[in-house]
Design a protein around this motif. Structure first.
Motif, PDB file in Angstrom:
ATOM      1  N   UNK A   1     -35.882  16.248   4.111  1.00  0.00           N
ATOM      2  CA  UNK A   1     -36.316  16.551   2.822  1.00  0.00           C
ATOM      3  C   UNK A   1     -36.946  18.139   2.726  1.00  0.00           C
ATOM      4  N   UNK A   2     -37.098  18.554   3.994  1.00  0.00           N
ATOM      5  CA  UNK A   2     -37.440  19.823   4.093  1.00  0.00           C
ATOM      6  C   UNK A   2     -36.483  20.902   3.431  1.00  0.00           C
ATOM      7  N   UNK A   3     -35.313  20.703   3.507  1.00  0.00           N
ATOM      8  CA  UNK A   3     -34.373  21.361   2.808  1.00  0.00           C
ATOM      9  C   UNK A   3     -34.518  21.794   1.209  1.00  0.00           C
ATOM     10  N   UNK A   4     -34.558  20.802   0.750  1.00  0.00           N
ATOM     11  CA  UNK A   4     -34.759  20.813  -0.894  1.00  0.00           C
ATOM     12  C   UNK A   4     -36.186  21.181  -1.002  1.00  0.00           C
ATOM     13  N   UNK A   5     -37.143  20.879  -0.371  1.00  0.00           N
ATOM     14  CA  UNK A   5     -38.563  21.393  -0.387  1.00  0.00           C
ATOM     15  C   UNK A   5     -38.608  22.920  -0.183  1.00  0.00           C
ATOM     16  N   UNK A   6     -37.929  23.460   0.585  1.00  0.00           N
ATOM     17  CA  UNK A   6     -37.911  24.825   1.094  1.00  0.00           C
ATOM     18  C   UNK A   6     -36.928  25.612  -0.145  1.00  0.00           C
ATOM     19  N   UNK A   7     -36.018  24.927  -0.555  1.00  0.00           N
ATOM     20  CA  UNK A   7     -35.092  25.764  -1.539  1.00  0.00           C
ATOM     21  C   UNK A   7     -35.978  25.643  -2.994  1.00  0.00           C
ATOM     22  N   UNK A   8     -36.566  24.555  -3.345  1.00  0.00           N
ATOM     23  CA  UNK A   8     -37.450  24.518  -4.690  1.00  0.00           C
ATOM     24  C   UNK A   8     -38.535  25.576  -4.421  1.00  0.00           C
ATOM     25  N   UNK A   9     -39.331  25.307  -3.307  1.00  0.00           N
ATOM     26  CA  UNK A   9     -40.421  26.143  -3.310  1.00  0.00           C
ATOM     27  C   UNK A   9     -40.035  27.752  -3.253  1.00  0.00           C
ATOM     28  N   UNK A  10     -39.265  28.323  -2.568  1.00  0.00           N
ATOM     29  CA  UNK A  10     -38.663  29.607  -2.592  1.00  0.00           C
ATOM     30  C   UNK A  10     -38.248  29.765  -4.133  1.00  0.00           C
ATOM     31  N   UNK A  11     -37.370  29.148  -4.753  1.00  0.00           N
ATOM     32  CA  UNK A  11     -37.057  29.456  -5.963  1.00  0.00           C
ATOM     33  C   UNK A  11     -38.282  29.578  -7.144  1.00  0.00           C
TER      34      UNK A  11
ATOM     35  N   UNK B   1     -30.181  23.260  10.679  1.00  0.00           N
ATOM     36  CA  UNK B   1     -29.788  23.179   9.055  1.00  0.00           C
ATOM     37  C   UNK B   1     -31.155  23.669   8.227  1.00  0.00           C
ATOM     38  N   UNK B   2     -32.126  23.419   8.393  1.00  0.00           N
ATOM     39  CA  UNK B   2     -33.347  23.544   7.899  1.00  0.00           C
ATOM     40  C   UNK B   2     -33.532  25.168   7.953  1.00  0.00           C
ATOM     41  N   UNK B   3     -33.250  25.740   9.448  1.00  0.00           N
ATOM     42  CA  UNK B   3     -33.660  27.119   9.540  1.00  0.00           C
ATOM     43  C   UNK B   3     -32.579  27.873   8.618  1.00  0.00           C
ATOM     44  N   UNK B   4     -31.271  27.304   8.673  1.00  0.00           N
ATOM     45  CA  UNK B   4     -30.374  27.965   7.795  1.00  0.00           C
ATOM     46  C   UNK B   4     -30.563  28.380   6.419  1.00  0.00           C
ATOM     47  N   UNK B   5     -31.099  27.236   5.818  1.00  0.00           N
ATOM     48  CA  UNK B   5     -31.396  27.186   4.480  1.00  0.00           C
ATOM     49  C   UNK B   5     -32.663  28.064   4.163  1.00  0.00           C
ATOM     50  N   UNK B   6     -33.783  27.926   4.996  1.00  0.00           N
ATOM     51  CA  UNK B   6     -35.017  28.617   5.115  1.00  0.00           C
ATOM     52  C   UNK B   6     -34.681  30.281   5.161  1.00  0.00           C
ATOM     53  N   UNK B   7     -33.600  30.728   6.133  1.00  0.00           N
ATOM     54  CA  UNK B   7     -33.304  31.959   6.095  1.00  0.00           C
ATOM     55  C   UNK B   7     -32.740  32.700   4.760  1.00  0.00           C
ATOM     56  N   UNK B   8     -31.769  31.814   4.147  1.00  0.00           N
ATOM     57  CA  UNK B   8     -31.334  32.296   2.902  1.00  0.00           C
ATOM     58  C   UNK B   8     -32.333  32.298   2.068  1.00  0.00           C
ATOM     59  N   UNK B   9     -33.371  31.390   1.672  1.00  0.00           N
ATOM     60  CA  UNK B   9     -34.295  31.482   0.711  1.00  0.00           C
ATOM     61  C   UNK B   9     -35.390  32.725   1.069  1.00  0.00           C
ATOM     62  N   UNK B  10     -35.721  32.766   2.269  1.00  0.00           N
ATOM     63  CA  UNK B  10     -36.588  34.062   2.637  1.00  0.00           C
ATOM     64  C   UNK B  10     -35.920  35.221   2.358  1.00  0.00           C
ATOM     65  N   UNK B  11     -34.589  35.332   2.694  1.00  0.00           N
ATOM     66  CA  UNK B  11     -33.957  36.587   2.366  1.00  0.00           C
ATOM     67  C   UNK B  11     -33.922  36.896   1.004  1.00  0.00           C
ATOM     68  N   UNK B  12     -33.904  35.885  -0.054  1.00  0.00           N
ATOM     69  CA  UNK B  12     -34.012  36.009  -1.516  1.00  0.00           C
ATOM     70  C   UNK B  12     -35.186  36.832  -1.888  1.00  0.00           C
ATOM     71  N   UNK B  13     -36.487  36.139  -1.090  1.00  0.00           N
ATOM     72  CA  UNK B  13     -37.759  36.821  -1.584  1.00  0.00           C
ATOM     73  C   UNK B  13     -37.890  38.251  -0.850  1.00  0.00           C
ATOM     74  N   UNK B  14     -37.191  38.247   0.274  1.00  0.00           N
ATOM     75  CA  UNK B  14     -37.380  39.730   0.934  1.00  0.00           C
ATOM     76  C   UNK B  14     -36.648  40.657   0.107  1.00  0.00           C
TER      77      UNK B  14
END
Length: 245
Positions: free
Chosen positions: A160-170, A215-228
């Motif tokens: 469930x980390x992937x949707x949590x990371x995506x929603x949190x960053x969005x 996979x979790x870190x791939x998604x996390x990188x994309x989302x962190x990149x958006x905030x950066x």
């Protein structure tokens, strides 16, 4: 003399950075271009650097909130979802006996994220709710780490980390967009998280071989990149000063 040097060097490198067979391959047989062992050395080294760096990653954010006596611009929902994701990674890694170098930063980031969540509540005038949150989170952590929690639940939490990371960053990205600035969001913290998550893609593949972790870190990188990217875009934008009545 070589043996005298070899002893301390081996004690430092094995098994912290290299398995014994790789130590022999590189430092005894002097096969300095042995790719599999170099990958292990790079992965272990990167992992330890990330873990060490995680001790300080969110401190700039904590100090920025304390200095401003405000958590303006930070999404509490985003912070909480990030905390859930970090907790899932930590619990999953512990129960699967992954090397500490492959997940250790989750522990230190979790402690700092809990602090930030409390500060956000505190500066919103909800200190009692913040204290209750700390107590409840500690209790949940104890239950998740106990034998009472089935492995299937732990795996589901990590999945469930992937949707949590995506929603949190969005949510954080939406807050930034709505405000037209990044408020008390620390640029240092944002860029360190982005760089760390990128490096973790390689180390998680190399050290755990777990596609769920990678996979979790791939998604996390994309989302962190958006905030950066938003931090750069809103670099010169300032939060409006509230007029005193």
């Amino acid at each position: 003399m070589a043996a005298e040097v070899d002893g301390p060097l081996k004690r430092v490198l094995v098994p912290l950075l290299l398995p014994e067979k790789c130590y022999d391959q590189i430092f005894v047989q002097w096969d300095l271009l042995h790719v599999p062992c170099l990958k292990i050395l790079l992965s272990k080294g990167l992992g330890l650097v990330i873990v060490a760096g995680s001790l300080l990653v969110k401190l700039p954010q904590v100090f920025k909130i304390l200095g401003a006596k405000s958590a303006e611009g930070l999404s509490l929902q985003s912070v909480m979802l990030e905390l859930v994701a970090l907790t899932g990674t930590m619990i999953y890694s512990i129960t699967n006996n992954f090397p500490f170098s492959s997940w250790g930063e989750a522990l230190f980031l979790m402690l700092q994220t809990v602090t930030i969540a409390f500060l956000v509540l505190h500066y919103r005038g909800q200190t009692v709710k913040g204290v209750a949150f700390l107590a409840c989170y500690a209790l949940v952590l104890l239950v998740l780490l106990s034998p009472l929690t089935p492995q299937a639940v732990v795996t589901l939490l990590q999945a469930s980390n992937m949707p949590f990371v995506v929603v949190g960053r969005l949510l954080q990205a939406a807050t930034n967009y709505r405000n037209g600035h990044t408020g008390q969001l620390s640029a240092i913290t944002v860029f360190l998280l982005f760089g760390g998550s990128l490096a973790r893609i390689f180390t998680s593949i190399q050290e755990t071989g777990d596609p769920l972790m990678a996979g979790t870190f791939v998604v996390s990188s994309l989302c962190n990149g958006l905030i950066a990217a938003q931090v750069l875009f809103y670099w010169n934008a300032k939060a409006p000063h509230k007029k005193k009545q």
